[in-house]
Write a protein that holds these residues in place. Structure first.
Motif, PDB file in Angstrom:
ATOM      1  N   ASP A  20       0.825  -1.209   0.000  1.00  0.00           N
ATOM      2  CA  ASP A  20       0.000   0.000   0.000  1.00  0.00           C
ATOM      3  C   ASP A  20       0.861   1.262   0.000  1.00  0.00           C
ATOM      4  OD1 ASP A  20      -2.269  -1.637   0.263  1.00  0.00           O
ATOM      5  OD2 ASP A  20      -2.064  -1.644   2.455  1.00  0.00           O
ATOM      6  N   ASP A  21       0.284   2.349  -0.449  1.00  0.00           N
ATOM      7  CA  ASP A  21       0.838   3.703  -0.303  1.00  0.00           C
ATOM      8  C   ASP A  21       2.278   3.864  -0.783  1.00  0.00           C
ATOM      9  OD1 ASP A  21      -1.564   4.639   0.817  1.00  0.00           O
ATOM     10  OD2 ASP A  21      -0.962   3.929   2.798  1.00  0.00           O
ATOM     11  N   ASP A  22       2.584   3.373  -1.966  1.00  0.00           N
ATOM     12  CA  ASP A  22       3.936   3.516  -2.510  1.00  0.00           C
ATOM     13  C   ASP A  22       4.375   4.983  -2.521  1.00  0.00           C
ATOM     14  OD1 ASP A  22       4.185   0.817  -2.897  1.00  0.00           O
ATOM     15  OD2 ASP A  22       4.015   0.895  -5.079  1.00  0.00           O
ATOM     16  N   ASP A  23       3.451   5.872  -2.857  1.00  0.00           N
ATOM     17  CA  ASP A  23       3.813   7.288  -2.960  1.00  0.00           C
ATOM     18  C   ASP A  23       4.222   7.893  -1.626  1.00  0.00           C
ATOM     19  OD1 ASP A  23       1.109   6.838  -2.272  1.00  0.00           O
ATOM     20  OD2 ASP A  23       0.556   8.888  -2.846  1.00  0.00           O
ATOM     21  N   LYS A  24       3.738   7.336  -0.515  1.00  0.00           N
ATOM     22  CA  LYS A  24       4.082   7.859   0.814  1.00  0.00           C
ATOM     23  C   LYS A  24       5.203   7.077   1.496  1.00  0.00           C
ATOM     24  CE  LYS A  24      -0.656   9.218   1.783  1.00  0.00           C
ATOM     25  NZ  LYS A  24      -1.828   8.865   2.576  1.00  0.00           N
ATOM     26  N   LEU A  25       5.284   5.781   1.220  1.00  0.00           N
ATOM     27  CA  LEU A  25       6.169   4.917   2.004  1.00  0.00           C
ATOM     28  C   LEU A  25       7.452   4.495   1.305  1.00  0.00           C
ATOM     29  CD1 LEU A  25       3.459   2.645   3.666  1.00  0.00           C
ATOM     30  CD2 LEU A  25       4.562   4.681   4.604  1.00  0.00           C
ATOM     31  N   ILE A  26       7.581   4.803   0.006  1.00  0.00           N
ATOM     32  CA  ILE A  26       8.859   4.568  -0.678  1.00  0.00           C
ATOM     33  C   ILE A  26       9.645   5.859  -0.593  1.00  0.00           C
ATOM     34  CG2 ILE A  26       9.987   4.205  -2.910  1.00  0.00           C
ATOM     35  CD1 ILE A  26       7.872   2.169  -3.579  1.00  0.00           C
ATOM     36  N   TYR A  27      10.877   5.755  -0.140  1.00  0.00           N
ATOM     37  CA  TYR A  27      11.695   6.940   0.109  1.00  0.00           C
ATOM     38  C   TYR A  27      12.730   7.106  -0.984  1.00  0.00           C
ATOM     39  CZ  TYR A  27       9.356   6.309   4.515  1.00  0.00           C
ATOM     40  OH  TYR A  27       8.387   6.143   5.470  1.00  0.00           O
ATOM     41  N   ASN A  28      12.558   8.141  -1.802  1.00  0.00           N
ATOM     42  CA  ASN A  28      13.435   8.396  -2.944  1.00  0.00           C
ATOM     43  C   ASN A  28      14.496   9.453  -2.663  1.00  0.00           C
ATOM     44  OD1 ASN A  28      12.061   6.587  -4.706  1.00  0.00           O
ATOM     45  ND2 ASN A  28      10.431   8.092  -4.874  1.00  0.00           N
ATOM     46  N   ASP A  29      14.299  10.255  -1.625  1.00  0.00           N
ATOM     47  CA  ASP A  29      15.223  11.347  -1.318  1.00  0.00           C
ATOM     48  C   ASP A  29      16.338  10.830  -0.420  1.00  0.00           C
ATOM     49  OD1 ASP A  29      16.598  13.636  -0.684  1.00  0.00           O
ATOM     50  OD2 ASP A  29      14.868  14.694   0.165  1.00  0.00           O
ATOM     51  N   ASP A  30      17.488  10.522  -1.021  1.00  0.00           N
ATOM     52  CA  ASP A  30      18.605   9.959  -0.253  1.00  0.00           C
ATOM     53  C   ASP A  30      19.167  10.929   0.780  1.00  0.00           C
ATOM     54  OD1 ASP A  30      18.381   7.543  -1.508  1.00  0.00           O
ATOM     55  OD2 ASP A  30      20.194   7.745  -2.719  1.00  0.00           O
ATOM     56  N   SER A  31      18.860  12.210   0.678  1.00  0.00           N
ATOM     57  CA  SER A  31      19.403  13.185   1.634  1.00  0.00           C
ATOM     58  C   SER A  31      18.488  13.412   2.838  1.00  0.00           C
ATOM     59  CB  SER A  31      19.660  14.523   0.933  1.00  0.00           C
ATOM     60  OG  SER A  31      18.435  15.094   0.512  1.00  0.00           O
ATOM     61  N   ALA A  32      17.287  12.842   2.837  1.00  0.00           N
ATOM     62  CA  ALA A  32      16.345  13.040   3.944  1.00  0.00           C
ATOM     63  C   ALA A  32      16.754  12.204   5.152  1.00  0.00           C
ATOM     64  CB  ALA A  32      14.937  12.668   3.508  1.00  0.00           C
ATOM     65  N   THR A  33      16.670  12.801   6.343  1.00  0.00           N
ATOM     66  CA  THR A  33      16.988  12.049   7.562  1.00  0.00           C
ATOM     67  C   THR A  33      15.817  11.142   7.918  1.00  0.00           C
ATOM     68  OG1 THR A  33      16.136  13.738   9.059  1.00  0.00           O
ATOM     69  CG2 THR A  33      18.487  13.868   8.474  1.00  0.00           C
ATOM     70  N   LEU A  34      16.130  10.062   8.599  1.00  0.00           N
ATOM     71  CA  LEU A  34      15.119   9.070   8.930  1.00  0.00           C
ATOM     72  C   LEU A  34      14.059   9.633   9.865  1.00  0.00           C
ATOM     73  CD1 LEU A  34      17.337   5.870   9.294  1.00  0.00           C
ATOM     74  CD2 LEU A  34      16.308   6.869   7.260  1.00  0.00           C
ATOM     75  N   SER A  35      14.464  10.429  10.854  1.00  0.00           N
ATOM     76  CA  SER A  35      13.472  10.986  11.780  1.00  0.00           C
ATOM     77  C   SER A  35      12.535  11.944  11.057  1.00  0.00           C
ATOM     78  CB  SER A  35      14.146  11.677  12.967  1.00  0.00           C
ATOM     79  OG  SER A  35      14.901  12.777  12.539  1.00  0.00           O
ATOM     80  N   TRP A  36      13.050  12.699  10.100  1.00  0.00           N
ATOM     81  CA  TRP A  36      12.214  13.629   9.337  1.00  0.00           C
ATOM     82  C   TRP A  36      11.156  12.873   8.536  1.00  0.00           C
ATOM     83  CZ3 TRP A  36      11.323  14.906   4.143  1.00  0.00           C
ATOM     84  CH2 TRP A  36      10.679  16.125   3.936  1.00  0.00           C
ATOM     85  N   LEU A  37      11.480  11.659   8.097  1.00  0.00           N
ATOM     86  CA  LEU A  37      10.545  10.840   7.334  1.00  0.00           C
ATOM     87  C   LEU A  37       9.574  10.063   8.218  1.00  0.00           C
ATOM     88  CD1 LEU A  37      13.042   9.479   4.676  1.00  0.00           C
ATOM     89  CD2 LEU A  37      11.238  11.189   4.320  1.00  0.00           C
TER      90      LEU A  37
END
Length: 137
Positions: A93-110
């Motif tokens: 479910d929710d590929d658009d929300k749960l797949i993380y494409n931004d390699d520079s984003a921190t895990l806590s921010w996501l």
């Protein structure tokens, strides 16, 4: 002892545990779990997490069958005490929300928390599996 410490059972985001489902084959449901401990979710990025997992696969015994997989995508499976999906290796479910494409984003921010479970896989293989999500034996 401080009463706040008695009611707060969660581990801080600076010392978190993540469980990674490294998926070799969607069709045959071939995956192996990797538990990563003592992670600082506030500074660790998606790109760094991918490299950390790949390094563990290369250097940890028992991972030889996974060394030829082109792992390139991280998707959240569930957070601690969250709902689980019927699929045992990946949340479809929710590929658009749960797949993380931004390699520079921190895990806590996501939104990663202690005891978050994620799937690590090849995106092309996942897209093919989604077209025909049959399990082979």
């Amino acid at each position: 002892m401080d009463s706040d410490n008695l009611t707060n059972h969660s581990r801080p985001t600076t010392d978190a545990i993540l469980t990674v489902r490294c998926i070799k084959s969607f069709d045959y449901r071939t995956c192996k779990n990797l538990v990563l401990r003592h992670l600082n979710l506030e500074i660790l990025t998606i790109g760094e997490l991918k490299e950390l997992i790949k390094q563990q696969i290369k250097t940890t015994s028992g991972w030889k069958p996974y060394q030829n997989v082109n792992f390139d995508t991280i998707k959240q499976y569930t957070v601690a005490h969250g709902h689980k999906t019927q699929n045992l290796i990946i949340n479809m479910d929710d590929d658009d929300k749960l797949i993380y494409n931004d390699d520079s984003a921190t895990l806590s921010w996501l939104g990663f928390e202690n005891e978050t479970e994620i799937s690590f896989f090849n995106r092309e293989a996942y897209e093919e599996y989604k077209k025909h999500p049959d399990i082979k034996w």
